[in-house]
Design a protein around this motif. Structure first.
Motif, PDB file in Angstrom:
ATOM      1  N   ASP A   1      30.824  68.573  23.013  1.00 57.85           N
ATOM      2  CA  ASP A   1      30.614  67.555  24.047  1.00 57.85           C
ATOM      3  C   ASP A   1      31.001  66.170  23.536  1.00 57.85           C
ATOM      4  N   LEU A   2      30.706  65.897  22.264  1.00 55.15           N
ATOM      5  CA  LEU A   2      31.136  64.630  21.678  1.00 55.15           C
ATOM      6  C   LEU A   2      32.655  64.496  21.738  1.00 55.15           C
ATOM      7  N   ALA A   3      33.340  65.573  21.363  1.00 54.31           N
ATOM      8  CA  ALA A   3      34.800  65.536  21.316  1.00 54.31           C
ATOM      9  C   ALA A   3      35.412  65.401  22.708  1.00 54.31           C
ATOM     10  N   ARG A   4      34.689  65.827  23.725  1.00 57.92           N
ATOM     11  CA  ARG A   4      35.187  65.682  25.096  1.00 57.92           C
ATOM     12  C   ARG A   4      34.862  64.316  25.680  1.00 57.92           C
ATOM     13  N   THR A   5      33.998  63.575  25.001  1.00 63.95           N
ATOM     14  CA  THR A   5      33.532  62.298  25.538  1.00 63.95           C
ATOM     15  C   THR A   5      34.139  61.108  24.818  1.00 63.95           C
ATOM     16  N   ARG A   6      34.334  61.209  23.496  1.00 65.77           N
ATOM     17  CA  ARG A   6      34.946  60.097  22.771  1.00 65.77           C
ATOM     18  C   ARG A   6      36.016  60.622  21.832  1.00 65.77           C
ATOM     19  N   ALA A   7      37.177  59.980  21.885  1.00 62.69           N
ATOM     20  CA  ALA A   7      38.317  60.325  21.032  1.00 62.69           C
ATOM     21  C   ALA A   7      38.479  59.223  19.996  1.00 62.69           C
ATOM     22  N   VAL A   8      38.532  59.609  18.725  1.00 66.42           N
ATOM     23  CA  VAL A   8      38.484  58.640  17.626  1.00 66.42           C
ATOM     24  C   VAL A   8      39.758  58.706  16.794  1.00 66.42           C
ATOM     25  N   LEU A   9      40.399  57.554  16.618  1.00 69.24           N
ATOM     26  CA  LEU A   9      41.536  57.412  15.715  1.00 69.24           C
ATOM     27  C   LEU A   9      41.076  56.597  14.513  1.00 69.24           C
ATOM     28  N   LEU A  10      41.011  57.239  13.342  1.00 64.47           N
ATOM     29  CA  LEU A  10      40.554  56.575  12.130  1.00 64.47           C
ATOM     30  C   LEU A  10      41.706  55.862  11.425  1.00 64.47           C
ATOM     31  N   GLN A  11      41.358  54.969  10.486  1.00 63.17           N
ATOM     32  CA  GLN A  11      42.392  54.310   9.682  1.00 63.17           C
ATOM     33  C   GLN A  11      43.193  55.324   8.893  1.00 63.17           C
ATOM     34  N   ALA A  12      42.507  56.270   8.261  1.00 62.82           N
ATOM     35  CA  ALA A  12      43.174  57.320   7.477  1.00 62.82           C
ATOM     36  C   ALA A  12      43.451  58.489   8.405  1.00 62.82           C
ATOM     37  N   ASN A  13      44.729  58.728   8.703  1.00 65.00           N
ATOM     38  CA  ASN A  13      45.083  59.795   9.627  1.00 65.00           C
ATOM     39  C   ASN A  13      46.167  60.699   9.055  1.00 65.00           C
ATOM     40  N   GLU A  14      46.139  60.873   7.736  1.00 65.68           N
ATOM     41  CA  GLU A  14      47.127  61.721   7.091  1.00 65.68           C
ATOM     42  C   GLU A  14      46.910  63.191   7.454  1.00 65.68           C
ATOM     43  N   VAL A  15      47.990  63.910   7.627  1.00 61.18           N
ATOM     44  CA  VAL A  15      47.956  65.353   7.866  1.00 61.18           C
ATOM     45  C   VAL A  15      48.379  66.046   6.581  1.00 61.18           C
ATOM     46  N   SER A  16      47.542  66.963   6.088  1.00 56.52           N
ATOM     47  CA  SER A  16      47.768  67.556   4.772  1.00 56.52           C
ATOM     48  C   SER A  16      48.861  68.616   4.773  1.00 56.52           C
TER      49      SER A  16
ATOM     50  N   ALA B   1      39.476  61.788  26.498  1.00 59.70           N
ATOM     51  CA  ALA B   1      38.055  61.454  26.563  1.00 59.70           C
ATOM     52  C   ALA B   1      37.883  60.088  27.225  1.00 59.70           C
ATOM     53  N   PRO B   2      36.776  59.850  27.919  1.00 58.26           N
ATOM     54  CA  PRO B   2      36.594  58.555  28.579  1.00 58.26           C
ATOM     55  C   PRO B   2      36.443  57.382  27.609  1.00 58.26           C
ATOM     56  N   VAL B   3      35.914  57.642  26.409  1.00 58.16           N
ATOM     57  CA  VAL B   3      35.752  56.579  25.411  1.00 58.16           C
ATOM     58  C   VAL B   3      36.842  56.728  24.357  1.00 58.16           C
ATOM     59  N   LEU B   4      37.692  55.721  24.247  1.00 64.00           N
ATOM     60  CA  LEU B   4      38.797  55.704  23.285  1.00 64.00           C
ATOM     61  C   LEU B   4      38.409  54.760  22.146  1.00 64.00           C
ATOM     62  N   VAL B   5      38.375  55.279  20.924  1.00 64.47           N
ATOM     63  CA  VAL B   5      37.909  54.518  19.764  1.00 64.47           C
ATOM     64  C   VAL B   5      39.037  54.462  18.734  1.00 64.47           C
ATOM     65  N   LEU B   6      39.489  53.248  18.406  1.00 67.40           N
ATOM     66  CA  LEU B   6      40.652  53.063  17.548  1.00 67.40           C
ATOM     67  C   LEU B   6      40.296  52.132  16.393  1.00 67.40           C
TER      68      LEU B   6
END
Length: 284
Positions: free
Chosen positions: A77-92, A159-164
């Motif tokens: 439910d959290l993941a469907r409500t807020r989407a978070v883009l962190l400073q560190a976004n490396e893909v391994s 998600a309705p809340v976009l966090v960058l």
């Protein structure tokens, strides 16, 4: 607490490693707004962001997401409500950009909205201007391209809340503006955007409200015209700051006040130069 708030926080306290990082923070994120967090390095911006989205435990206070205690909200439910883009976004691993963006749809597996996956993924690739990179491996991309691919994944979460968190750090001026305009469009469509920025002028241009954080405490949360006060910013950043009154319809402009720079700063600069340059007349 306000009826229009998507995130509501009262009395937030966070302590990590014996250090108090947030101390009594009250803040709301309102539907339809872009709220920007600013402050010097170590002010607690990323910690506050993590607390507001339920990613770190609290030592005190309360956070509510869509009116419900965030501590009792399930991960899906959290993941469907807020989407978070962190400073560190490396893909391994060497996933393609398309595969990375598809990961943003994971919370919707088994939900009727899973049927929208293809449309949402295509729109997210276009919004971040990475559709031409869809088949490329993320390990082959530049830093700015990787940042845009990570943004596309975040947008695909729908998600309705976009966090960058510092979304413009690796981007050129075109893509800085595009990211923040995309956040504005998201808010205008009925969501809300919470953004951490270091660039005070980007904050002034794109925020509905600016929250100035210093030593784990909020100093002000207000419109850009009122929050970006020269005396407050000079105190918070420990450096003389001028705020230039805008032309009608333009945001205020924040610049260092170099005419008032402390003499000690000039001494530091001169000392540093002396360390790297040989004495005059010395052969190299």
């Amino acid at each position: 607490m306000g009826m229009t708030a998507l995130i509501e926080a009262r009395g937030l306290r966070v302590r990590l490693g014996g250090r108090l990082l947030l101390d009594g923070v009250d803040i709301d994120l309102r539907r339809g707004e872009v709220l920007v967090l600013v402050g010097p390095n170590g002010a607690g911006k990323s910690t506050l962001l993590a607390a507001l989205v339920g990613d770190i435990p609290l030592d005190g206070g309360d956070v509510r997401l869509l009116g419900e205690p965030i501590a009792r909200t399930g991960r899906r439910d959290l993941a469907r409500t807020r989407a978070v883009l962190l400073q560190a976004n490396e893909v391994s691993f060497p996933f393609t950009v398309s595969e990375v963006v598809e990961m943003g749809r994971t919370p919707w597996r088994g939900h009727p909205l899973e049927a929208d996956d293809d449309v949402v993924i295509a729109a997210s690739l276009a919004d971040a201007e990475v559709e031409h990179l869809a088949a490329r491996r993320t390990t082959e991309l530049s830093g700015g391209e990787r940042s845009r691919a990570a943004l596309a994944r975040t947008l695909a979460q729908a998600a309705p809340v976009l966090v960058l968190d510092e979304p413009t750090a690796a981007l050129d001026i075109r893509h800085q503006e595009r990211v923040l305009l995309r956040a504005r469009a998201h808010a205008s469509a009925g969501g809300a955007a919470l953004i951490v920025l270091h660039d005070l002028n980007l904050a002034a241009a794109h925020a509905d409200r600016i929250a100035v954080l210093h030593d784990g405490r909020l100093r002000v949360v207000d419109s850009p015209a009122r929050a970006l006060d020269a005396s407050l910013l000079t105190e918070v950043y420990g450096h003389p700051v001028r705020v230039i009154a805008p032309f009608p319809g333009e945001p205020p402009l924040v610049v260092p006040d170099r005419s008032a720079a402390p003499a000690a700063l000039a001494d530091v600069v001169r000392t540093g130069i002396a360390h790297v340059l040989p004495p005059e007349g010395t052969a190299s």
